[in-house]
Design an enzyme around this catalytic site. Structure first.
Site, PDB file in Angstrom:
ATOM      1  N   ARG B  58      33.269  25.078  45.139  1.00 46.10           N
ATOM      2  CA  ARG B  58      33.700  26.403  44.411  1.00 46.10           C
ATOM      3  C   ARG B  58      34.024  27.522  45.380  1.00 46.10           C
ATOM      4  NH1 ARG B  58      30.634  23.717  41.458  1.00 46.10           N
ATOM      5  NH2 ARG B  58      29.063  23.889  43.109  1.00 46.10           N
ATOM      6  N   THR B  59      33.191  27.686  46.296  1.00 40.28           N
ATOM      7  CA  THR B  59      33.321  28.836  47.280  1.00 40.28           C
ATOM      8  C   THR B  59      34.788  28.834  48.035  1.00 40.28           C
ATOM      9  OG1 THR B  59      31.094  28.871  47.567  1.00 40.28           O
ATOM     10  CG2 THR B  59      32.359  30.187  49.098  1.00 40.28           C
ATOM     11  N   LYS B  87      36.107  17.834  69.153  1.00 36.25           N
ATOM     12  CA  LYS B  87      36.102  17.664  70.790  1.00 36.25           C
ATOM     13  C   LYS B  87      35.179  18.386  71.237  1.00 36.25           C
ATOM     14  CE  LYS B  87      41.325  16.941  70.024  1.00 36.25           C
ATOM     15  NZ  LYS B  87      42.419  17.653  70.006  1.00 36.25           N
ATOM     16  N   ARG B 108      32.419  29.216  56.556  1.00 38.36           N
ATOM     17  CA  ARG B 108      31.168  28.531  55.867  1.00 38.36           C
ATOM     18  C   ARG B 108      30.870  27.649  57.012  1.00 38.36           C
ATOM     19  NH1 ARG B 108      28.813  25.832  51.054  1.00 38.36           N
ATOM     20  NH2 ARG B 108      29.478  27.666  50.348  1.00 38.36           N
ATOM     21  N   HIS B 136      24.835  34.342  51.896  1.00 41.66           N
ATOM     22  CA  HIS B 136      25.896  33.774  51.056  1.00 41.66           C
ATOM     23  C   HIS B 136      26.222  35.330  50.343  1.00 41.66           C
ATOM     24  CE1 HIS B 136      28.729  31.719  49.256  1.00 41.66           C
ATOM     25  NE2 HIS B 136      28.160  30.750  48.694  1.00 41.66           N
TER      26      HIS B 136
END
Lengths: 151, 310
Positions: B58-59, B87, B108, B136
């Site tokens: 969703r985000t 890496k 995120r 959030h």
């Protein structure tokens, strides 16, 4: 004649008015273990007019840098740091709690970004002075054991 | 923050009540564009980097939709596999790089504080799309928007937060945000999953009425909003204990018999079985609308930050 329990020092630093019981933690902050080149004197549980009981640490031939003084402040906010040069007190400093502690504490949250391999110094914001409460600027967590978190 | 232009959005605590209202009102104005009814090219030529170091449906999609609905472009990745992060590149270096490629960075990340760190290294604004168990803020803003849009107000609203209040990041940020308004809060959770002391103190310091209970029936008929969160199985060492607790927090039709007529049931999603499917058909169910609101709220933020809305 009364014998002096602790002798004056020629050059170095005297950290006085340490809360009783905290002297060994001050040594840890200064990185003083068994291997030292000059005399280190530790006095614990000394009678004090101001504090009732206090600890004192004398470190010969060494002056503290500001970062070390900041660290001491976190565990001994009542301490005074005297710089001794040629038997005289050249500087007398009361430690003072900074608004933020930069690079001297490790965040207790293992999942905090500062505990990963990132090129940043930790930053803790002082949210209360008494009792001392510090909050990580990155993960927002309160630091639970300040003395144990000093790096 | 009087002007949003160029600002980072890291934590809901960085917002004042006025800032929150500014975002919500801007979001309301975005609805025709968010639903595709009206075109908008106000961010044409602007690029949003979306750095998703952990999966999100969703985000991520609502951020991408929001930027594209405003005429902007999107680059980034949905998981770190196949990027130079695998890496061993530091987050600081990744951020420095995308900072040069785009006008706003959405991140995120699985570690708490990652967005704050990204903001330290980026010259462009950074928006936190969730950092570990931390903040959030855009979820919180869309939760507030859903309540405000549904009830026409935030002050004076009766809200029960239900479920895992100890570990759930959405309920922590939401509590901080609701404490800015004159809300009546109830925390409904098993004693082992109650709200952390710090947040309880935060509500009490504001002098707001607070009720704490482990029984949802104590509050369900009095509240305007029921904000339900999932109780995760792994929080319980004993599976039987979990089954017992989870069952008592399941919202179904019989439980809703005497609730207020305009009750709103919200959930940050994904839900598992804490809300019965039969509830979806009732007028109380707002969780899908809540997810849709993510687009207009994120459009509002992008527009305010990138100067599309003055």
């Amino acid at each position: 004649m009364r014998e002096l329990r602790v002798q004056p020092i020629k050059n170095g630093t005297v950290i006085d008015h340490i809360p009783s019981g905290m002297a060994l933690k001050v040594l840890k902050i200064l990185g003083i273990s068994g291997n030292v080149a000059s005399t280190v004197t530790v006095a614990m549980h000394v009678a004090s007019a101001k504090m009732k009981w206090k600890d004192i640490v004398k470190v010969e031939d060494r002056e503290l840098n500001p970062r070390e003084v900041d660290k001491i402040c976190l565990i001994a906010p009542s301490a005074t740091v005297n710089v001794i040069r040629n038997y005289n007190v050249a500087e007398k400093r009361r430690v003072s709690l900074p608004e933020r502690a930069v690079g001297i504490l490790k965040c207790g949250n293992p999942n905090c970004i500062t505990n990963q391999k990132e090129p940043v110094e930790t930053v803790f914001l002082v949210s209360s002075k008494t009792p001392l409460l510090l909050r990580c600027r990155y993960c927002d967590r309160m630091l639970e054991d300040v003395a144990a978190a000093i790096v | 923050m009087s002007s949003f232009e160029g600002l980072d959005v890291i934590s809901i605590s960085d917002f004042s009540k006025e800032d929150v209202m500014r975002v919500l009102k801007t979001a309301k104005g975005m609805v025709p564009m968010a639903t595709g009814r009206k075109p908008d090219r106000s961010l044409e030529g602007k690029i949003m980097s979306a750095l998703f170091f952990e999966p999100s449906t969703r985000t991520r999609l609502s951020f991408e939709s929001a930027m594209k609905r405003l005429g902007g472009g999107v680059l980034g990745f949905a998981q770190p596999e196949g990027t130079s992060i695998m890496k061993g590149e530091t987050l600081a270096d990744t951020v420095r790089m995308v900072d040069a490629y785009s006008d706003v960075v959405v991140i995120r990340h699985p570690h708490e504080g990652a967005a704050r760190l990204a903001a330290d290294f980026a010259s462009k604004p950074v928006i936190n799309a969730g950092d570990g168990a931390g903040q959030h803020p855009t979820q919180t803003l869309l939760d507030l928007y859903t309540i405000w849009e549904g009830l026409g107000k935030l002050d004076g609203v009766n809200i029960a937060l239900v479920g895992d209040l100890k570990y759930g990041r959405t309920v922590h940020s939401l509590t901080t945000a609701l404490s800015m308004f004159r809300t009546n809060l109830s925390f409904v959770a098993p004693p082992s999953l109650q709200m952390p002391r710090e947040l309880i103190d935060q509500v009490k310091e504001k002098g707001l009425p607070l009720k704490m209970t482990h029984d949802i029936r104590d509050v369900i008929n009095d509240v305007d909003v029921l904000y339900v969160t999932r109780i995760q199985k792994e929080r319980f060492p004993d599976p039987q204990e979990y089954a017992k607790v989870a069952g008592t927090y399941r919202i179904d039709i019989p439980l809703l018999r005497d609730v207020k007529k305009n009750l709103m049931i919200m959930h940050p999603l994904p839900r598992v079985d804490e809300i019965a499917a039969e509830v979806d058909e009732t007028p109380y169910a707002r969780y899908f609308q809540q997810a849709l609101n993510g687009v207009s709220v994120r459009m509002a933020l992008l527009s305010l930050i990138l100067g599309g809305t003055k």
